[in-house]
Design a protein around this motif. Sequence first.
Motif, PDB file in Angstrom:
ATOM      1  N   GLU A 220       0.854  -1.175   0.000  1.00 37.49           N
ATOM      2  CA  GLU A 220       0.000   0.000   0.000  1.00 37.49           C
ATOM      3  C   GLU A 220       0.893   1.228   0.000  1.00 37.49           C
ATOM      4  N   HIS A 234      -3.872   0.306  -2.931  1.00 32.97           N
ATOM      5  CA  HIS A 234      -3.482  -1.065  -2.561  1.00 32.97           C
ATOM      6  C   HIS A 234      -3.141  -1.793  -3.851  1.00 32.97           C
ATOM      7  N   ARG A 260     -10.792   4.124   2.723  1.00 33.22           N
ATOM      8  CA  ARG A 260     -10.513   3.197   3.820  1.00 33.22           C
ATOM      9  C   ARG A 260      -9.402   3.718   4.712  1.00 33.22           C
ATOM     10  N   ARG A 261      -8.333   4.236   4.084  1.00 33.40           N
ATOM     11  CA  ARG A 261      -7.225   4.743   4.882  1.00 33.40           C
ATOM     12  C   ARG A 261      -7.649   5.967   5.690  1.00 33.40           C
ATOM     13  N   GLU A 262      -8.462   6.830   5.090  1.00 36.63           N
ATOM     14  CA  GLU A 262      -8.946   7.983   5.847  1.00 36.63           C
ATOM     15  C   GLU A 262      -9.815   7.539   7.007  1.00 36.63           C
ATOM     16  N   ALA A 263     -10.623   6.492   6.753  1.00 33.95           N
ATOM     17  CA  ALA A 263     -11.444   5.957   7.845  1.00 33.95           C
ATOM     18  C   ALA A 263     -10.564   5.350   8.925  1.00 33.95           C
ATOM     19  N   GLU A 264      -9.484   4.661   8.485  1.00 34.22           N
ATOM     20  CA  GLU A 264      -8.559   4.085   9.462  1.00 34.22           C
ATOM     21  C   GLU A 264      -7.885   5.178  10.277  1.00 34.22           C
ATOM     22  N   ASP A 265      -7.522   6.269   9.601  1.00 34.70           N
ATOM     23  CA  ASP A 265      -6.913   7.390  10.331  1.00 34.70           C
ATOM     24  C   ASP A 265      -7.889   7.950  11.363  1.00 34.70           C
ATOM     25  N   GLN A 266      -9.141   8.095  10.945  1.00 32.94           N
ATOM     26  CA  GLN A 266     -10.147   8.590  11.882  1.00 32.94           C
ATOM     27  C   GLN A 266     -10.348   7.607  13.030  1.00 32.94           C
ATOM     28  N   LEU A 267     -10.300   6.292  12.686  1.00 34.65           N
ATOM     29  CA  LEU A 267     -10.454   5.281  13.727  1.00 34.65           C
ATOM     30  C   LEU A 267      -9.297   5.342  14.711  1.00 34.65           C
ATOM     31  N   ARG A 268      -8.091   5.528  14.176  1.00 33.56           N
ATOM     32  CA  ARG A 268      -6.940   5.629  15.070  1.00 33.56           C
ATOM     33  C   ARG A 268      -7.066   6.839  15.987  1.00 33.56           C
ATOM     34  N   GLU A 271      -9.528   5.873  18.573  1.00 40.01           N
ATOM     35  CA  GLU A 271      -8.927   4.944  19.528  1.00 40.01           C
ATOM     36  C   GLU A 271      -8.016   5.676  20.497  1.00 40.01           C
TER      37      GLU A 271
END
Length: 656
Positions: A220, A234, A260-268, A271
Amino acid sequence: ERAQRLQAETEARYRSLVETIPAAVYTEPADDSISTLYMSPQVEAITGYSAEQWVDDPDMWPEIIHPDDRERVLAEDRRIANDGQPFNMEFRIVRSDGGIVWVHDEAVLLKDSAGRPQFWQGFMADITPQKLAEEQLREAETRYRSLVENLPAVTYIDIVDEKSTTVYVSPQVEEILGYTTQEWVADDELWVRNLHPDDRDQIVEAARHHNMTGDPFDVEYRFRAKGGRWLWIHDEASIERDDAGRPRFSQGVMFDITERREAEDQLRETEAKYRALVEHIPAVLYVDPADPLEPTMYVSPQAEEVLGIDRERYLADSGYWLELVDAEDRERVLEAYHDSLERREGWAIEYRITRPSDGHVIWLRDESAYLPGGEGRPDLVQGVMADITERKLAEEALQQSERREREAAERLRTLDEMKNAFLAAVSHELRSPLTSILGLSLTLEQQDLTAEDRGDLLGRLASNARKLDRLLKDLLDIDRLNRGIVTPQYRATDVGALVRRTVDSLDILADRSVLVEAEAVVVPVDPAKVERIVENLLANAVRHTSADSGIWVRVAPQDGGVQIAVEDDGSGVPKELKQAIFEPFLQGPTASPHSPGTGIGLSLVALFAELHGGRAWVEDREGGGASFRVFLPGTPSNGERRAQHEEPAVGSGGRG
């Protein structure tokens, strides 16, 4: 007659050959007619019409050609009839039963010796399976292309070479990345050039590794689309090989995973905000019957990764879990497990297991709840196991850090005490002779004295001055030795004689009796440093023994060098101080509390011995007391006799 027989045999062999090959062989006249002179029997299997029908009906061949192919085939037949070129075509025929077959028809014009056309010789083969396969291939390719070009991803094919030259990229490249297929294929550097600078080296190396080894390419990275927008991509690819196993193409697909990566960043980020609220995240879920003999009913797939186990075996073997538990923890864990079942309550325990997959030992926290069944349902134990190895290692590291801090604090406290003792001792050692010198000087200055009294006072002044000189010399020497700027000045010396002279000249002995047993031992040493060793050992013996204690000085050869021993029959050195007594500022019990010393005399002994390549140590004297010993080797520590000389330390030199 013989010629006729040979001709008949030849014709029979020819006919046998012609009529057994998997194709229909035919002969036609060379004129414009379409009549058939000969057709082999195989034609019936191909077209459904017998060989006789082909010969008897000259109009049959054009009529059975598929209507969609007839004009094309007859036009080619007319053309080759005019110029005599070979006939070579593929077309469809309508069989007698109405079925359609594809045939490959080839014929050549045979001429006589004068070059006149005689007849056409040809064959017709059924290629229907081949055509069907080609048609299926075209259909499959069409379906594949339709599928590929309608996926929400970019599909590509690269040649496996140094540049990874792209030979195909799907049209989605324009929709997703903004580049046309022509731009992408024409520019070999476009992909590399638009990789994010922070990702470029790593991704290019991964692509090179993929091409060289054939390992899957699965990465990625950030990519700059046309217009300047950065996208997350990806990218997955695999190698296609030829029959010899050589890599030919790299086929891959690129997905836009920016959302997805932006969502992952927001998830991080989320968290991170709520990490403090989360105290436990389950890693491996399991459900067991409340019977230790029954196998596990369910374990989540994460068990294979976390525990390194074969999940199927874990589910089938009721004793497998206990085998994983570390031997040192097994009895404790088993006892807690049975106790939990007896009390019909859950448990919370931490223990180690050995992962079968790699042999690594990890720590687990295992928490469970006891679920009563009721109404005929069995009782169950539902639990979760989490890998807490990192936490355990952190705790262990913290404990070690705390222990080191305590040890460091203890060392600092000890050093502080030694410093305070040293300062007190030095101040005493300086103040006493200075006070005496000042008092004696005032007496000499203010009073008229007899020659005898004046001489006594001058002697006492000199004695106190020598005390100050020795103290200053010790302080300067230990500083220079610790900084490594002292170089021994070797010369062949009778150490026994040197020690005798040193003992005879020492004023610190006062009225103490010292027995010297010194053999003549000639070795290369620095005489001034040896004098200092003897002085400090004797000063130590005098300070730490009573006035009626005996003192012995011995010199003897040993292992090509010399050993110097200073012994006394005092109280000896406590066992706990024997290893540390040569450390600076450390002092043992003294028989002269009013003159405790500075604690650097023995450290100078050890440092001077090490300067020669030797060592210093202390033993219990036979019969009681202490035996301080110094060994000096017969070869200089630097392997050569030094011709140069250093300036002597303040107050040193002179004797010996």
